[in-house]
Design a protein around this motif. Sequence first.
Motif, short mmCIF file in Angstrom:
data_model
loop_
_atom_site.label_atom_id
_atom_site.label_comp_id
_atom_site.label_asym_id
_atom_site.label_seq_id
_atom_site.Cartn_x
_atom_site.Cartn_y
_atom_site.Cartn_z
N THR A 56 34.17 44.70 27.24
CA THR A 56 35.42 43.74 27.35
C THR A 56 35.10 42.57 28.19
N VAL A 57 35.44 41.32 28.10
CA VAL A 57 34.87 40.15 28.59
C VAL A 57 36.49 39.50 29.30
N ARG A 58 36.29 39.18 30.59
CA ARG A 58 37.53 38.70 31.11
C ARG A 58 37.13 37.30 31.78
N GLY A 59 38.05 36.57 31.94
CA GLY A 59 37.72 35.19 32.57
C GLY A 59 38.43 34.00 31.79
N GLU A 60 38.50 32.98 32.66
CA GLU A 60 39.50 31.57 31.83
C GLU A 60 38.37 31.03 30.85
N ALA A 61 37.19 31.18 30.94
CA ALA A 61 36.12 30.22 30.23
C ALA A 61 35.44 31.32 28.96
N VAL A 62 36.25 32.42 28.60
CA VAL A 62 35.83 33.23 27.61
C VAL A 62 35.24 32.55 26.21
N PRO A 63 36.03 31.71 25.98
CA PRO A 63 35.78 30.99 24.54
C PRO A 63 34.43 30.17 24.94
N GLU A 64 34.17 29.39 25.84
CA GLU A 64 33.06 28.65 26.20
C GLU A 64 31.78 29.70 26.29
N MET A 65 32.10 30.96 26.93
CA MET A 65 31.02 31.71 27.18
C MET A 65 30.54 32.36 25.65
N LEU A 66 31.64 32.61 24.76
CA LEU A 66 31.11 32.98 23.48
C LEU A 66 30.37 31.80 22.71
N ASN A 67 30.80 30.53 22.70
CA ASN A 67 30.12 29.56 22.15
C ASN A 67 28.68 29.50 22.63
N ARG A 68 28.61 29.59 24.05
CA ARG A 68 27.23 29.42 24.61
C ARG A 68 26.42 30.52 24.07
N ALA A 69 26.80 31.69 23.97
CA ALA A 69 26.13 33.07 23.68
C ALA A 69 25.66 32.64 22.32
N THR A 70 26.51 32.43 21.62
CA THR A 70 26.07 32.33 19.98
C THR A 70 25.00 31.15 19.69
N GLN A 71 25.03 30.06 20.75
CA GLN A 71 24.02 28.94 20.54
C GLN A 71 22.92 29.46 21.18
N ALA A 72 22.82 30.43 21.78
CA ALA A 72 21.66 30.90 22.44
C ALA A 72 21.06 32.14 21.55
N GLY A 73 21.63 32.36 20.30
CA GLY A 73 20.90 33.20 19.48
C GLY A 73 21.56 34.72 19.71
N ILE A 74 22.42 34.96 20.42
CA ILE A 74 23.06 36.36 20.85
C ILE A 74 23.92 36.78 19.73
N GLU A 75 23.70 37.83 18.88
CA GLU A 75 24.61 38.08 18.03
C GLU A 75 25.62 39.00 18.56
#
Length: 402
Positions: A17-36
């Motif tokens: 479970t991920v919590r925080g106001e910038a979760v969408p940004e975190m998801l985008n950066r993780a995807t760009q970093a190649g994390i599936e």
Amino acid sequence: MLGRWLLDFWRGYVVLTVRGEAVPEMLNRATQAGIELWEISQTKGNTYRLRMHRDDVKSLRSILRETHTRIHFERKLGVPFLAWRAWRRKFFLAGALTFLVSFYVITSMVWNIEVTGDLKRVSPETVEEVAKEVGIYRGAWKGKLPDTDILQTQLLDKLPQLSWVGVQVQGTKVTIQAVDKIPGTTPQPTNPQNIVSPKKATVREIFVHKGKAAVVRGQVVQVGQVLINGSLGNKSVHAAGIIKAETWYRSDLTIPLQAESKAYTGNSVEKHFLTFWGHPVQIWGYGQIPFQEMETDNDDKALTIGSFTFPIQYRHAVYKETQTQKAELTEAEALDLAKEFAKADVLTKVGKNGVVESQNVLQRGLKDGKLEISILNKAIEEIGQPQEFTPQAPADPQAKKQ
């Protein structure tokens, strides 16, 4: 889909479970970093649930710090986590594995031998000693024991005082049932023979007295197929046993629905004659015979002196009144009668130990006041005919080399 799940399970993945106001940004950066990431869902407000591979968690930490988001692991799934749990409980698993191996070894050996039967010519101890020679002893590995048919034959060969031996392996116990040979009885034939099937049938039961069963219950056998084999490797025996099998007989019958029969009324008239060269002359019982329908029963007695027979005979004739009775059958009664006739016919073919188990009507119809019917009878009978054979000499290994 299944292949993808198996691959993820093999690599190991986590549900977090991920919590925080910038979760969408975190998801985008993780995807760009190649994390599936997969199965991403918003549970409430700024809280998201997702899945990711175990080995990508380390790469995600820097992105979490930069986006000020926090994660919470809910579940850890896959082979790596199972292996880790197993390693933490290695002593317990080792104990369980040792127990299973020990249990398998213990249950794969013979621990008890029992000799049964009313033996008078040989002691149970002697039977056990001979059984040890053929491989049946306490501590013997069950998987290395020959077939029970071979063991029975070997025991009989070594114990000629016995007429029959049965070997049964049940769990870790071997039961040897033996029967004494009765003195004075005719010795059993020893010429090599097989027991073969004389007809197509389905094996219902098989009891092997000597030899090795070549078929199993439920197997369909053909004409000439070996049922009990008298060839036991390098040795040949006089195969014997009982094989009960299902056989089928078709009966085609014609039953008239109207039939006439004669019955005696009980009234009779007697007359007496002397016959001269075959010509009767009445000597007693004069008067008319009052019957319209009758049957005559003649009892002739010749006059003889020594080997000479006179051409004069005494005849006692009895005239019995009969009455013609007409019987009319319904189709159902004719059907029952046809089944009885078919059953009686089959019983004459299957022998005294055979039975008719069921009857099925294949086709039937009325024609000219007659019921024409075909019935398929399923019988249980003892099949098996002896067939002698000549044992083959073992192949000469030198001949192949030459």
